[in-house]
Scaffold this active site. Structure first.
Site, mmCIF file in Angstrom:
data_model
loop_
_atom_site.group_PDB
_atom_site.id
_atom_site.type_symbol
_atom_site.label_atom_id
_atom_site.label_comp_id
_atom_site.label_asym_id
_atom_site.label_seq_id
_atom_site.Cartn_x
_atom_site.Cartn_y
_atom_site.Cartn_z
ATOM 1 N N ALA A 13 0.828 -1.206 0.000
ATOM 2 C CA ALA A 13 0.000 0.000 0.000
ATOM 3 C C ALA A 13 0.865 1.260 0.000
ATOM 4 C CB ALA A 13 -0.908 0.004 1.225
ATOM 5 N N TYR A 14 0.399 2.268 -0.729
ATOM 6 C CA TYR A 14 1.080 3.571 -0.717
ATOM 7 C C TYR A 14 0.156 4.599 -1.348
ATOM 8 C CZ TYR A 14 1.824 3.649 -5.763
ATOM 9 O OH TYR A 14 1.625 3.690 -7.113
ATOM 10 N N ASP A 46 12.509 2.705 -5.483
ATOM 11 C CA ASP A 46 13.782 3.345 -5.830
ATOM 12 C C ASP A 46 13.727 4.851 -5.603
ATOM 13 O OD1 ASP A 46 12.156 4.137 -7.953
ATOM 14 O OD2 ASP A 46 13.300 3.087 -9.496
ATOM 15 N N TYR A 68 7.740 11.916 -1.562
ATOM 16 C CA TYR A 68 7.396 10.487 -1.643
ATOM 17 C C TYR A 68 8.599 9.625 -1.264
ATOM 18 C CZ TYR A 68 6.195 5.944 -3.666
ATOM 19 O OH TYR A 68 5.972 4.605 -3.857
ATOM 20 N N LYS A 72 8.894 6.998 1.895
ATOM 21 C CA LYS A 72 9.297 5.602 1.749
ATOM 22 C C LYS A 72 10.533 5.289 2.608
ATOM 23 C CE LYS A 72 6.624 3.217 -1.052
ATOM 24 N NZ LYS A 72 5.953 1.975 -0.556
#
Length: 216
Positions: A13-14, A46, A68, A72
């Site tokens: 999920a993101y 990445d 973002y 992460k």
């Protein structure tokens, strides 16, 4: 989690524009998985890298340049603290058999449904969704621990990726508009290549390159 008591949790999920779901959400999932003794496989990106080094293996420290990527990276830090035995699987652009964002964008650009360009200087290592899924299931059922890189072996620009998609789908690749990300002054890293050599040695799943899995 408490009701289902899973043996394994794979968190894919993101939400790119939302710190709470990408960073805090991942931490909550890790805590909940740990509370019921579930094995955790977390999908990272990445985007945690700036592109300054171009090539990154599993030992590389995150140096994100976007919100973002920072979210992460924060998620990775929380998971490593809460669940040291978890697998954190960093991946790149995920391509399917027509259903991914990248594939839909190529079709829309060729048909004129949308305007825009595909960058010739923004390079990634796309992975096929089935290869990624198979690798995640391997991580879930084996003794893998820690950071793993799961991306394709081919480093391609977004424009080359679009050309490969267009040719596979019988579209005119010459209709794809090209541009340079450097000219657009976007805050995204230019060239990020995940080195998956170490992970691939321990996987039975073959991580194919875009030039192979997008061949007609």
């Amino acid at each position: 989690m408490a009701a289902v008591r899973p043996v394994v949790v794979i968190n894919a999920a993101y939400q790119q524009s939302d710190w709470a779901s990408t960073a805090h959400g991942a931490a909550h999932v890790a805590l909940a998985a740990a509370a019921v003794g579930a094995r955790l496989v977390h999908v990272s990106s990445d985007a945690v890298f700036s592109g300054a080094a171009v090539r990154y293996d599993e030992t590389a420290a995150p140096d994100p340049t976007t919100p973002y990527g920072a979210a992460k990276a924060a998620a990775e830090t929380a998971i490593q603290a809460v669940s040291p035995a978890a697998v954190i699987a960093r991946t790149s652009l995920v391509i399917g058999d027509g259903g991914s964002h990248h594939e839909r964008r190529v079709h829309a650009l060729v048909t004129g449904e949308i305007t825009g360009v595909l960058f010739t200087d923004e390079v990634r290592c796309p992975v096929h969704v089935s290869d990624l899924a198979a690798a995640l299931l391997e991580f879930a059922s084996t003794r893998h621990v820690g950071i793993r890189h799961v991306a394709g072996v081919d480093a391609v620009s977004r424009h080359e990726l679009g050309t490969l998609i267009a040719r596979r789908d019988g579209l005119d690749p010459d209709a794809l508009p090209a541009g340079r990300q450097a000219d657009a002054v976007l805050p995204r890293p230019l060239d990020v290549r995940l080195d998956c050599t170490r992970t691939q040695r321990r996987l039975s799943t073959t991580l194919r390159g875009a030039r192979q899995f997008l061949r007609r």
